[in-house]
Design a protein around this motif. Structure first.
Motif, PDB file in Angstrom:
ATOM      1  N   ALA A 161      -4.591  -7.830  -4.328  1.00 50.77           N
ATOM      2  CA  ALA A 161      -3.829  -8.099  -4.111  1.00 50.77           C
ATOM      3  C   ALA A 161      -3.374  -6.609  -3.907  1.00 50.77           C
ATOM      4  CB  ALA A 161      -2.875  -8.396  -5.528  1.00 50.77           C
ATOM      5  N   LEU A 162      -2.556  -6.567  -3.496  1.00 50.21           N
ATOM      6  CA  LEU A 162      -1.802  -4.842  -3.183  1.00 50.21           C
ATOM      7  C   LEU A 162      -0.300  -5.062  -3.983  1.00 50.21           C
ATOM      8  CD1 LEU A 162      -3.040  -3.663   0.012  1.00 50.21           C
ATOM      9  CD2 LEU A 162      -4.346  -3.090  -2.093  1.00 50.21           C
ATOM     10  N   LEU A 182       0.579   0.828  -3.822  1.00 50.51           N
ATOM     11  CA  LEU A 182       0.944   1.592  -2.419  1.00 50.51           C
ATOM     12  C   LEU A 182       2.232   2.243  -2.849  1.00 50.51           C
ATOM     13  CD1 LEU A 182      -0.500  -0.628   0.024  1.00 50.51           C
ATOM     14  CD2 LEU A 182      -1.623   0.895  -1.311  1.00 50.51           C
ATOM     15  N   ALA A 183       2.943   3.007  -2.270  1.00 53.21           N
ATOM     16  CA  ALA A 183       4.279   3.521  -2.292  1.00 53.21           C
ATOM     17  C   ALA A 183       5.047   3.873  -1.190  1.00 53.21           C
ATOM     18  CB  ALA A 183       4.657   4.701  -3.089  1.00 53.21           C
ATOM     19  N   LEU A 194       4.281  10.154  -6.739  1.00 57.81           N
ATOM     20  CA  LEU A 194       4.629   8.426  -6.633  1.00 57.81           C
ATOM     21  C   LEU A 194       2.331   9.406  -6.796  1.00 57.81           C
ATOM     22  CD1 LEU A 194       6.411   7.713  -3.798  1.00 57.81           C
ATOM     23  CD2 LEU A 194       6.539   7.022  -5.517  1.00 57.81           C
ATOM     24  N   GLN A 195       2.111  10.347  -6.362  1.00 52.88           N
ATOM     25  CA  GLN A 195       0.293   9.819  -5.889  1.00 52.88           C
ATOM     26  C   GLN A 195       0.182  10.530  -7.497  1.00 52.88           C
ATOM     27  OE1 GLN A 195       0.111  13.290  -3.412  1.00 52.88           O
ATOM     28  NE2 GLN A 195      -0.198  11.834  -1.392  1.00 52.88           N
ATOM     29  N   ALA A 196       0.980  11.072  -7.929  1.00 57.14           N
ATOM     30  CA  ALA A 196       0.294  11.566  -9.750  1.00 57.14           C
ATOM     31  C   ALA A 196       0.632  10.513 -10.712  1.00 57.14           C
ATOM     32  CB  ALA A 196       1.306  12.459 -10.193  1.00 57.14           C
ATOM     33  N   ALA A 199      -0.085   6.049  -6.522  1.00 56.80           N
ATOM     34  CA  ALA A 199       0.068   5.603  -6.104  1.00 56.80           C
ATOM     35  C   ALA A 199      -1.386   6.079  -4.462  1.00 56.80           C
ATOM     36  CB  ALA A 199       0.928   6.196  -5.109  1.00 56.80           C
ATOM     37  N   GLU A 200      -1.535   5.320  -4.245  1.00 54.10           N
ATOM     38  CA  GLU A 200      -3.071   4.959  -3.045  1.00 54.10           C
ATOM     39  C   GLU A 200      -3.131   5.573  -1.561  1.00 54.10           C
ATOM     40  OE1 GLU A 200      -6.513   2.635  -3.289  1.00 54.10           O
ATOM     41  OE2 GLU A 200      -5.846   2.195  -5.872  1.00 54.10           O
ATOM     42  N   ALA A 201      -1.910   5.548  -1.478  1.00 51.66           N
ATOM     43  CA  ALA A 201      -1.330   5.510  -0.534  1.00 51.66           C
ATOM     44  C   ALA A 201      -0.208   5.840  -0.250  1.00 51.66           C
ATOM     45  CB  ALA A 201      -1.281   4.210   1.089  1.00 51.66           C
TER      46      ALA A 201
END
Length: 224
Positions: A161-162, A182-183, A194-196, A199-201
């Motif tokens: 799942a994502l 993902l964001a 979001l990355q912090a 979020a992987e992308a």
């Protein structure tokens, strides 16, 4: 039966409502005698109502006011129920993923009439396999409960799942549940935050996600 699932937050991810929530929470707090900065409210959007109030007013608040504040927010926000703006590409994204064999499940802090209004705005109930809402879990994001419930509804393990969301709370909840997050930037949260948060992308909006279904994590899961 689907072998992979796309789990989605709703507010700020599929429907452009985060700033409606900021305004209506601000007014609900004002009516209860509290001055809360809109920037602080915005950073708290994505938490469940009780957690949002506690986060913004602190443990020393008069908790007897909580129900009053929640009710005021719900009443103010309800005035927008018939005109909630779905984000461009959101409906097509859900339908495209369903056509490709993904189970679509929503994981949201909304419930009751608010959730019903959001689903009407999205207009894709025919491809939504289930909804994990505020009424379905004991604790909301950033805890993993909404995402774990969504996985149960999808009937797939976490590694199949994502999760797509728009807040740091979404990223943290997905990570705790073992689902790759993902964001999208449509909730107003900066890319770096979001990355912090895990979020992987990061995508600009649902249209951007739709344009990239043949690449990245979506393609990776489809190839397994």
């Amino acid at each position: 039966m689907a072998t992979r699932a796309a789990l989605f937050d709703v507010d700020g991810t599929l429907v452009d409502t985060n700033y409606l929530h900021v305004t209506t929470w601000w007014e609900a707090f004002r009516q209860a005698g509290h001055t809360v900065r809109m920037a602080a409210i915005h950073r708290a959007i994505g938490l469940g109502s009780g957690d949002l109030i506690a986060h913004l007013l602190g443990d020393e608040r008069d908790v007897d006011q909580d129900a009053e504040i929640k009710a005021a927010h719900a009443a103010l926000y309800a005035t927008f129920h018939d005109r909630l703006p779905v984000l461009d590409g959101a409906r097509d994204l859900l339908r495209s993923l369903a056509d490709r064999g993904w189970a679509i499940v929503l994981a949201t802090s909304a419930g009751g009439a608010e959730l019903a209004a959001l689903r009407r705005a999205i207009g894709a109930d025919d491809v939504i396999a289930g909804v994990a809402g505020a009424d379905d879990v004991a604790a909301g994001k950033p805890g993993p409960d909404p995402v774990l419930r969504a996985l149960d509804l999808a009937g797939v393990p976490a590694d199949r799942a994502l999760f797509v969301g728009d807040t740091v709370w979404d990223m943290e909840a997905a990570t705790k549940a073992g689902v790759r997050p993902l964001a999208v930037l449509t909730g107003g949260v900066p890319r770096a935050a979001l990355q912090a948060g895990g979020a992987e992308a990061v995508f600009v909006n649902p249209l951007d996600v739709l344009a990239n279904l043949d690449t990245g994590l979506f393609a990776e899961l489809e190839e397994r």
